[in-house]
Write a protein that holds these residues in place. Sequence first.
Motif, PDB file in Angstrom:
ATOM      1  N   ALA A  14      -2.502 -40.550 -50.886  1.00 47.79           N
ATOM      2  CA  ALA A  14      -3.404 -39.871 -51.661  1.00 47.79           C
ATOM      3  C   ALA A  14      -2.858 -39.079 -52.594  1.00 47.79           C
ATOM      4  N   PRO A  15      -3.631 -38.710 -53.765  1.00 42.07           N
ATOM      5  CA  PRO A  15      -2.962 -37.976 -54.868  1.00 42.07           C
ATOM      6  C   PRO A  15      -2.742 -36.745 -54.381  1.00 42.07           C
ATOM      7  N   GLY A  16      -1.439 -36.151 -54.976  1.00 43.43           N
ATOM      8  CA  GLY A  16      -1.207 -34.977 -54.576  1.00 43.43           C
ATOM      9  C   GLY A  16      -0.360 -34.840 -53.354  1.00 43.43           C
ATOM     10  N   ASN A  17      -0.181 -35.833 -52.758  1.00 44.65           N
ATOM     11  CA  ASN A  17       0.809 -35.728 -51.428  1.00 44.65           C
ATOM     12  C   ASN A  17       2.179 -35.277 -51.894  1.00 44.65           C
ATOM     13  N   PRO A  18       2.628 -34.421 -51.098  1.00 46.53           N
ATOM     14  CA  PRO A  18       3.956 -33.632 -51.242  1.00 46.53           C
ATOM     15  C   PRO A  18       5.209 -34.487 -51.421  1.00 46.53           C
ATOM     16  N   PHE A  19       5.288 -35.887 -50.750  1.00 48.48           N
ATOM     17  CA  PHE A  19       6.234 -36.564 -50.916  1.00 48.48           C
ATOM     18  C   PHE A  19       5.824 -38.121 -51.542  1.00 48.48           C
ATOM     19  N   PRO A  20       6.192 -38.131 -52.926  1.00 43.17           N
ATOM     20  CA  PRO A  20       5.722 -39.159 -53.645  1.00 43.17           C
ATOM     21  C   PRO A  20       5.979 -40.561 -53.001  1.00 43.17           C
ATOM     22  N   GLY A  21       4.906 -41.414 -53.046  1.00 36.78           N
ATOM     23  CA  GLY A  21       4.698 -42.707 -52.507  1.00 36.78           C
ATOM     24  C   GLY A  21       4.490 -42.543 -51.053  1.00 36.78           C
TER      25      GLY A  21
END
Length: 387
Positions: A224-231
């Motif tokens: 989801a957009p804005g998740n703390p760990f990219p990807g």
Amino acid sequence: MSRPAVVKALWGAAALVLVAGCSSGGGGTGTGTAPPPSPPAVSSSATATGSSPAPSGSSPAPSGRVTVAGTLTEGLRSPWGLAALPGGDLLVSSRDERTVTRVDARTGAKTVLGEVPGVVPGGEGGLMGLAVRDGWVYAYLTAASDNRVVRMRYGGGAGERLGAPEPVLTGIPKGVVHNGGRIAFGPDGMLYAGTGETGETGLAQDRDSLGGKILRMTPEGRPAPGNPFPGSVVYSYGHRNVQGLAWDDAGRLWAAEFGQNTWDELNRIEAGRNYGWPEVEGRAGRAGFTDPVAQWPTAEASPSGIAFTRGAVWMAGLRGERLWRVPVAGAGAGAGGEPRAFLSGEYGRLRTVLAGGGGRLWLVTSETDTRGTPEPGDDRILRLEVG
């Protein structure tokens, strides 16, 4: 002692159990209300004859009552997940029978919509959490090689059956125990899932694993957009076995979690936070870990589903066999008062609770999951009115 099949107008004066103070015991009862504990609050139970005063320094909470208005339906087998359709009817999953059943919210009439293919029940795994969105029924299930989230088309018409399952997210670790299983759509439109570490404790701290986490994804299963760990779909970590997810009126996420031998937890979830397992259980006050807002001895809770209504998180207890109410303060704060317990021992193990609007809750019992002591009529969905 037999449990009642239907109880009407059962008010808190008859069924209310209050938090009494610190205890290492496992759910004993007393004759009154002990003084409120000093922080950190630790729950034990004491039988009371009415509502206790609000804790010092907090705003007065609602008086706190539960009315069991009746039984919607009964005769369910290993019910686990519960979700509401747009028209108000309910969907309930059977963990072990692998079925999804529609329940008429007025009459309690049951219609089996189908058996979900690919489910492999065993131990604490099977067909578990349900969620509904845009003509899809989402399900968290245990398959042959993993736990996964799938979705099935369902238009909601009379006589319709579920469509074939489509994978949304696969590769969640599975085990005999600690499979997590709760899913829910948040106010942001994203799909959240609570997972367990399957008894392999190291998975909870491994951010590359989907075990022992709360996951956040798009309805199609992408990070989801804005998740703390990219990807990554990982939203929070350091969890042992997340069983309940709910949002309060301020849009904050709460999660119920099984402890091991000492503390069960209610956590307020924030993106990227580490909730400690297996390094800590319950409140530790250690840098780098986020402490729970409330905790209980495992005999008093073993928490499963949670819901939010009337200014409080309501938490169903399995081993604890009671419904906990945790008042929630306004935005930016945590708990707003001491937890209180209701329906202690009245209906056995309690699995899932769902807000129905207007101070109403649906409550699902869990006596037929191989760990209960079923009586005639088990398992059932109860109508509750709370205040």
